[in-house]
Design a protein around this motif. Structure first.
Motif, PDB file in Angstrom:
ATOM      1  N   GLY A  31       0.820  -1.213   0.000  1.00  0.00           N
ATOM      2  CA  GLY A  31       0.000   0.000   0.000  1.00  0.00           C
ATOM      3  C   GLY A  31       0.850   1.258   0.000  1.00  0.00           C
ATOM      4  N   HIS A  34       2.187   4.646  -5.071  1.00  0.00           N
ATOM      5  CA  HIS A  34       2.674   5.774  -5.864  1.00  0.00           C
ATOM      6  C   HIS A  34       2.889   5.276  -7.283  1.00  0.00           C
ATOM      7  CE1 HIS A  34       6.533   3.803  -5.422  1.00  0.00           C
ATOM      8  NE2 HIS A  34       6.419   3.839  -4.097  1.00  0.00           N
ATOM      9  N   GLY A  36       5.405   4.350  -8.833  1.00  0.00           N
ATOM     10  CA  GLY A  36       6.270   3.174  -8.958  1.00  0.00           C
ATOM     11  C   GLY A  36       5.441   1.891  -8.937  1.00  0.00           C
ATOM     12  N   HIS A  37       4.467   1.829  -8.023  1.00  0.00           N
ATOM     13  CA  HIS A  37       3.583   0.658  -7.971  1.00  0.00           C
ATOM     14  C   HIS A  37       2.761   0.563  -9.261  1.00  0.00           C
ATOM     15  CE1 HIS A  37       4.061   1.595  -3.540  1.00  0.00           C
ATOM     16  NE2 HIS A  37       4.361   0.311  -3.543  1.00  0.00           N
ATOM     17  N   LEU A  40       4.317  -1.257 -11.993  1.00  0.00           N
ATOM     18  CA  LEU A  40       4.176  -2.720 -11.884  1.00  0.00           C
ATOM     19  C   LEU A  40       2.820  -3.162 -12.448  1.00  0.00           C
ATOM     20  CD1 LEU A  40       5.527  -3.557  -8.289  1.00  0.00           C
ATOM     21  CD2 LEU A  40       6.809  -3.088 -10.350  1.00  0.00           C
ATOM     22  N   PHE A 146       7.587  -7.608  -9.772  1.00  0.00           N
ATOM     23  CA  PHE A 146       8.269  -6.935  -8.664  1.00  0.00           C
ATOM     24  C   PHE A 146       9.163  -5.827  -9.214  1.00  0.00           C
ATOM     25  CE2 PHE A 146       7.200 -11.128  -7.198  1.00  0.00           C
ATOM     26  CZ  PHE A 146       6.815 -10.942  -5.878  1.00  0.00           C
ATOM     27  N   LYS A 149      13.873  -1.851  -8.091  1.00  0.00           N
ATOM     28  CA  LYS A 149      14.378  -0.938  -7.061  1.00  0.00           C
ATOM     29  C   LYS A 149      14.818  -1.723  -5.826  1.00  0.00           C
ATOM     30  CE  LYS A 149      12.933   2.956  -4.269  1.00  0.00           C
ATOM     31  NZ  LYS A 149      12.313   2.313  -3.087  1.00  0.00           N
ATOM     32  N   GLN A 153      15.660  -8.070  -3.029  1.00  0.00           N
ATOM     33  CA  GLN A 153      14.366  -8.735  -2.875  1.00  0.00           C
ATOM     34  C   GLN A 153      13.984  -9.491  -4.154  1.00  0.00           C
ATOM     35  OE1 GLN A 153      10.762  -6.948  -0.980  1.00  0.00           O
ATOM     36  NE2 GLN A 153      10.139  -6.536  -3.073  1.00  0.00           N
ATOM     37  N   THR A 175      13.017   0.759 -12.216  1.00  0.00           N
ATOM     38  CA  THR A 175      12.600   1.746 -11.212  1.00  0.00           C
ATOM     39  C   THR A 175      11.981   2.972 -11.867  1.00  0.00           C
ATOM     40  OG1 THR A 175      14.376   0.977  -9.798  1.00  0.00           O
ATOM     41  CG2 THR A 175      13.499   3.173  -9.330  1.00  0.00           C
TER      42      THR A 175
END
Ligand code: AMP
Length: 281
Positions: A31, A34, A36-37, A40, A146, A149, A153, A175
């Motif tokens: 959550g 922004h 960036g999400h 995706l 994913f 950035k 991970q 990113t």
């Protein structure tokens, strides 16, 4: 857009999406969304036939309970952003749905999780793999997306999927940045005007490294270019700089002669920011 709060509701939404549309692409998030999400979600729409996202602040990946408790929460805004971006279904489970009473199973990439950022944040990547494995088993997506950035991970997840034979295809997304180069992050909201300006130092340092790499300089010279740019910004303190082999995160020799990842963390006025760059000779 369907909103699923239980495992059962999510599974039935996904079953319907698979039979009506085809391949399901999954975008896990915590959550505080922004752009960036949204990058995706765009990728998920491009590579899948439908998109399922999740909003779940995972307690097991936080070192301190206080960080978990103060993580920004705005469900209504997040759902509106997912809906506007064309997400088909969102999983928003309670902690007890993901971690039922008496649960004790963890998933860990034993080497990749405990090096580099994993040393500074013990248990963090174990929390990530433990939750992502659970989310994959709930959603059963064909694809998952994913951000690059969070470079380590992404590699940890790729390794888990390979090792445990999850039938999920993983995509990494470059990113997304502000026009001045700063990587978008929910942490950027904590920066004052002055520190927001200073925060461009991360991408400036990575650009300087890229220039050195292009001119055939050594790993030590690439490292020193980054250190020099960071040292030139009075508000910035270098917290981590790892230059490693891309994907495996193994140490490199002296020369820049193979795919290389730079993982950078810098503290600006109390806010820890990360950025990353892959370089190819
Ligand atoms: P988080 O909600 O912080 O757990 O992040 C969810 C996903 O969004 C992770 O895969 C992140 O790598 C990805 N992400 C975060 N920031 C960006 C960005 N600026 N560009 C692309 N992906 C991002």
């Amino acid at each position: 857009m369907q909103i699923c709060r239980s495992v059962e509701a999510c599974r039935s939404a996904v079953r319907a999406l698979k039979s009506e549309k085809g391949r399901v692409a999954f975008v896990p998030t915590m959550g505080a969304l922004h752009e960036g999400h949204m990058a995706l979600v765009e990728k998920a729409r491009e590579v899948g036939d439908s998109v399922v996202a999740s909003l779940f602040i995972n307690p097991t990946q936080f070192g301190q309970a206080s960080d978990f408790e103060t993580y920004p929460r705005d469900e209504e805004r997040d759902l509106a952003m997912f809906e506007a971006a064309g997400v088909d279904a969102v999983l928003i489970p309670d902690v007890s749905e993901i971690y039922p009473e008496g649960n004790e199973t963890i998933v860990e990439t034993t080497r990749l999780a405990n090096m580099l950022h994993g040393i500074v944040r013990p248990g963090h990547f174990r929390g990530v793999t433990t939750v992502v494995a659970r989310l994959f088993n709930i959603v059963q997506p064909d694809i998952a997306v994913f951000g690059e950035k969070d470079y380590q991970q992404l590699q940890v997840i790729r390794r888990m999927v390979r090792d445990l034979h999850f039938p999920v295809e993983i995509f990494g997304v470059p990113t997304r940045r502000a026009p001045d180069g700063l990587a978008l992050s929910s942490r950027n909201a904590r920066l004052s005007n002055e520190s927001r300006k200073a925060a461009t130092v991360l991408s400036r340092a990575l650009d300087a490294a890229t220039e050195r790499a292009k001119s055939g300089q050594s790993i030590a010279q690439i490292r020193s270019a980054i250190e020099t740019v960071i040292a030139g910004e009075p508000l910035a303190e270098l917290r981590g700089l790892d230059i490693v082999e891309a994907q495996t995160l193994e140490p490199l020799g002296a020369q820049f002669d193979r795919p290389t990842a730079i993982m950078l963390s810098v503290e600006i006025d109390g806010v820890l920011l990360i950025d990353q760059k892959e370089l190819y000779p």
